[in-house]
Design a protein around this motif. Structure first.
Motif, PDB file in Angstrom:
ATOM      1  N   ARG A   1       0.835  -1.195   0.000  1.00 52.83           N
ATOM      2  CA  ARG A   1       0.000   0.000   0.000  1.00 52.83           C
ATOM      3  C   ARG A   1       0.872   1.248   0.000  1.00 52.83           C
ATOM      4  O   ARG A   1       2.002   1.228   0.473  1.00 52.83           O
ATOM      5  CB  ARG A   1      -0.916   0.024   1.227  1.00 52.83           C
ATOM      6  N   ALA A   2       0.314   2.322  -0.527  1.00 53.48           N
ATOM      7  CA  ALA A   2       1.008   3.604  -0.540  1.00 53.48           C
ATOM      8  C   ALA A   2       0.036   4.683  -0.079  1.00 53.48           C
ATOM      9  O   ALA A   2      -1.173   4.578  -0.283  1.00 53.48           O
ATOM     10  CB  ALA A   2       1.540   3.927  -1.931  1.00 53.48           C
ATOM     11  N   GLY A   3       0.563   5.706   0.543  1.00 53.47           N
ATOM     12  CA  GLY A   3      -0.281   6.791   1.027  1.00 53.47           C
ATOM     13  C   GLY A   3       0.564   8.001   1.370  1.00 53.47           C
ATOM     14  O   GLY A   3       1.663   8.194   0.835  1.00 53.47           O
ATOM     15  N   PHE A   4       0.064   8.794   2.308  1.00 56.26           N
ATOM     16  CA  PHE A   4       0.737  10.036   2.682  1.00 56.26           C
ATOM     17  C   PHE A   4       0.633  10.236   4.188  1.00 56.26           C
ATOM     18  O   PHE A   4      -0.252   9.694   4.844  1.00 56.26           O
ATOM     19  CB  PHE A   4       0.095  11.232   1.967  1.00 56.26           C
ATOM     20  N   THR A   5       1.540  11.035   4.715  1.00 59.99           N
ATOM     21  CA  THR A   5       1.448  11.451   6.107  1.00 59.99           C
ATOM     22  C   THR A   5       1.693  12.948   6.170  1.00 59.99           C
ATOM     23  O   THR A   5       2.521  13.491   5.422  1.00 59.99           O
ATOM     24  CB  THR A   5       2.455  10.693   7.000  1.00 59.99           C
ATOM     25  N   GLY A   6       0.943  13.622   7.034  1.00 62.01           N
ATOM     26  CA  GLY A   6       0.997  15.074   7.099  1.00 62.01           C
ATOM     27  C   GLY A   6       2.295  15.603   7.673  1.00 62.01           C
ATOM     28  O   GLY A   6       3.127  14.858   8.201  1.00 62.01           O
ATOM     29  N   VAL A   7       2.451  16.914   7.606  1.00 62.07           N
ATOM     30  CA  VAL A   7       3.687  17.550   8.071  1.00 62.07           C
ATOM     31  C   VAL A   7       3.489  18.305   9.378  1.00 62.07           C
ATOM     32  O   VAL A   7       4.428  18.907   9.889  1.00 62.07           O
ATOM     33  CB  VAL A   7       4.233  18.517   6.994  1.00 62.07           C
ATOM     34  N   SER A   8       2.275  18.275   9.931  1.00 56.23           N
ATOM     35  CA  SER A   8       2.051  19.032  11.165  1.00 56.23           C
ATOM     36  C   SER A   8       1.204  18.231  12.140  1.00 56.23           C
ATOM     37  O   SER A   8       1.613  17.166  12.593  1.00 56.23           O
ATOM     38  CB  SER A   8       1.403  20.388  10.849  1.00 56.23           C
ATOM     39  N   LEU A   9       0.004  18.703  12.431  1.00 55.87           N
ATOM     40  CA  LEU A   9      -0.815  18.161  13.513  1.00 55.87           C
ATOM     41  C   LEU A   9      -1.111  16.675  13.362  1.00 55.87           C
ATOM     42  O   LEU A   9      -0.977  15.908  14.305  1.00 55.87           O
ATOM     43  CB  LEU A   9      -2.127  18.949  13.597  1.00 55.87           C
ATOM     44  N   GLY A  10      -1.490  16.232  12.160  1.00 52.12           N
ATOM     45  CA  GLY A  10      -1.869  14.839  11.963  1.00 52.12           C
ATOM     46  C   GLY A  10      -0.777  13.974  11.381  1.00 52.12           C
ATOM     47  O   GLY A  10      -1.057  12.935  10.778  1.00 52.12           O
ATOM     48  N   GLY A  11       0.478  14.363  11.565  1.00 54.48           N
ATOM     49  CA  GLY A  11       1.581  13.645  10.951  1.00 54.48           C
ATOM     50  C   GLY A  11       1.748  12.213  11.413  1.00 54.48           C
ATOM     51  O   GLY A  11       2.395  11.416  10.738  1.00 54.48           O
ATOM     52  N   ALA A  12       1.174  11.862  12.557  1.00 53.94           N
ATOM     53  CA  ALA A  12       1.322  10.499  13.075  1.00 53.94           C
ATOM     54  C   ALA A  12       0.314   9.536  12.465  1.00 53.94           C
ATOM     55  O   ALA A  12       0.388   8.333  12.726  1.00 53.94           O
ATOM     56  CB  ALA A  12       1.175  10.504  14.596  1.00 53.94           C
ATOM     57  N   LEU A  13      -0.620  10.051  11.652  1.00 60.37           N
ATOM     58  CA  LEU A  13      -1.691   9.215  11.119  1.00 60.37           C
ATOM     59  C   LEU A  13      -1.641   9.203   9.592  1.00 60.37           C
ATOM     60  O   LEU A  13      -2.215  10.079   8.940  1.00 60.37           O
ATOM     61  CB  LEU A  13      -3.057   9.744  11.586  1.00 60.37           C
ATOM     62  N   PRO A  14      -0.950   8.226   8.979  1.00 60.32           N
ATOM     63  CA  PRO A  14      -0.931   8.146   7.511  1.00 60.32           C
ATOM     64  C   PRO A  14      -2.341   7.972   6.950  1.00 60.32           C
ATOM     65  O   PRO A  14      -3.218   7.392   7.595  1.00 60.32           O
ATOM     66  CB  PRO A  14      -0.068   6.905   7.242  1.00 60.32           C
ATOM     67  N   TYR A  15      -2.552   8.478   5.738  1.00 59.86           N
ATOM     68  CA  TYR A  15      -3.870   8.387   5.110  1.00 59.86           C
ATOM     69  C   TYR A  15      -3.728   8.011   3.643  1.00 59.86           C
ATOM     70  O   TYR A  15      -2.660   8.165   3.041  1.00 59.86           O
ATOM     71  CB  TYR A  15      -4.636   9.705   5.250  1.00 59.86           C
ATOM     72  N   GLY A  16      -4.821   7.507   3.077  1.00 62.55           N
ATOM     73  CA  GLY A  16      -4.834   7.098   1.686  1.00 62.55           C
ATOM     74  C   GLY A  16      -5.299   8.205   0.767  1.00 62.55           C
ATOM     75  O   GLY A  16      -5.545   9.343   1.188  1.00 62.55           O
TER      76      GLY A  16
END
Length: 236
Positions: free
Chosen positions: A30-45
């Motif tokens: 799987r591939a996705g993204f992770t944020g650079v600030s507040l939600g950076g600990a929660l990768p998303y699709g």
């Protein structure tokens, strides 16, 4: 008296821009993204719903909380964030703002999003990126990726832009940003959802460049080992 925010009913989802780090799952499926600030600990699709990062049970985005996805209205504003040292390896995302949202002067905070396009910046050496390679950090179960040219891969775990788009799914397009193109042409700038139906010539060129880089690295390692001979000592 409780003030109510004005309601908007757009005929089509608003468009926004943000930056994020591309990530690859530990099993490479799987591939996705992770944020650079507040939600950076929660990768998303590519298609994802927001939740409160503080663990509260209200729906995101809540007016009295910071939860929800965040993006800005202007592409140039998002691109400016890539100038900071900690964000140089992030990618630029163009997203559709879905579901409930709160509009601010510079952007949105919203409940759901679809990532339409990911623009990958150049390799650290300045060349156009041929792959997304292990960045040396990550989140539990996810490996962060950074743009890399074929010459800088050096055996690291990597995936081509076409491969990343295929693993992410949902019609994601991956666009190679500006960089120094090698003599003789170089890699194509765009790969997208067509990779799920079979690779075309541009995608095959990118995959071939990636394989060639890995082959060059293995050959250099074999040559180095050969210099020491089978017993570990130098030959000659």
């Amino acid at each position: 008296m409780r003030l109510r925010l004005p309601e908007e009913r757009p005929t089509e989802p608003p468009t926004g821009y943000k930056i994020a780090h591309p990530v690859l799952s530990q099993d490479g499926a799987r591939a996705g993204f992770t944020g650079v600030s507040l939600g950076g600990a929660l990768p998303y699709g590519v298609l994802a719903d927001a939740s409160c990062v503080y663990g509260l049970r209200h729906r995101a985005p809540h007016r009295r909380c910071d939860c929800g996805f965040h993006c800005v209205h202007d592409r140039t504003t998002a691109e400016a964030l890539l100038c900071t040292a900690e964000h140089r390896t992030a990618v630029l995302l163009e997203v559709s703002v879905l579901g409930r949202y709160i509009r601010f002067e510079r952007g949105f905070r919203y409940a759901r999003q679809r990532v339409r396009t990911a623009t990958v910046g150049p390799c650290a050496c300045g060349a156009v990126a041929a792959a997304l390679a292990d960045a040396g950090w990550g989140r539990p179960g996810w490996c962060a990726l950074a743009p890399s040219c074929a010459g800088c891969l050096r055996g690291r775990t990597s995936v081509s832009p076409a491969g990343f788009a295929r693993l992410a799914g949902e019609g994601l397009r991956v666009v190679a940003g500006d960089g120094l193109r090698p003599a003789g042409g170089g890699l194509p700038p765009v790969v997208g959802p067509g990779a799920t139906e079979g690779l075309g010539v541009p995608e095959l060129v990118a995959e071939a460049a990636l394989l060639q880089a890995r082959l060059d690295w293995f050959q250099s390692q074999l040559a180095r080992l050969g210099e020491h001979g089978p017993g570990g000592g130098p030959q000659g």
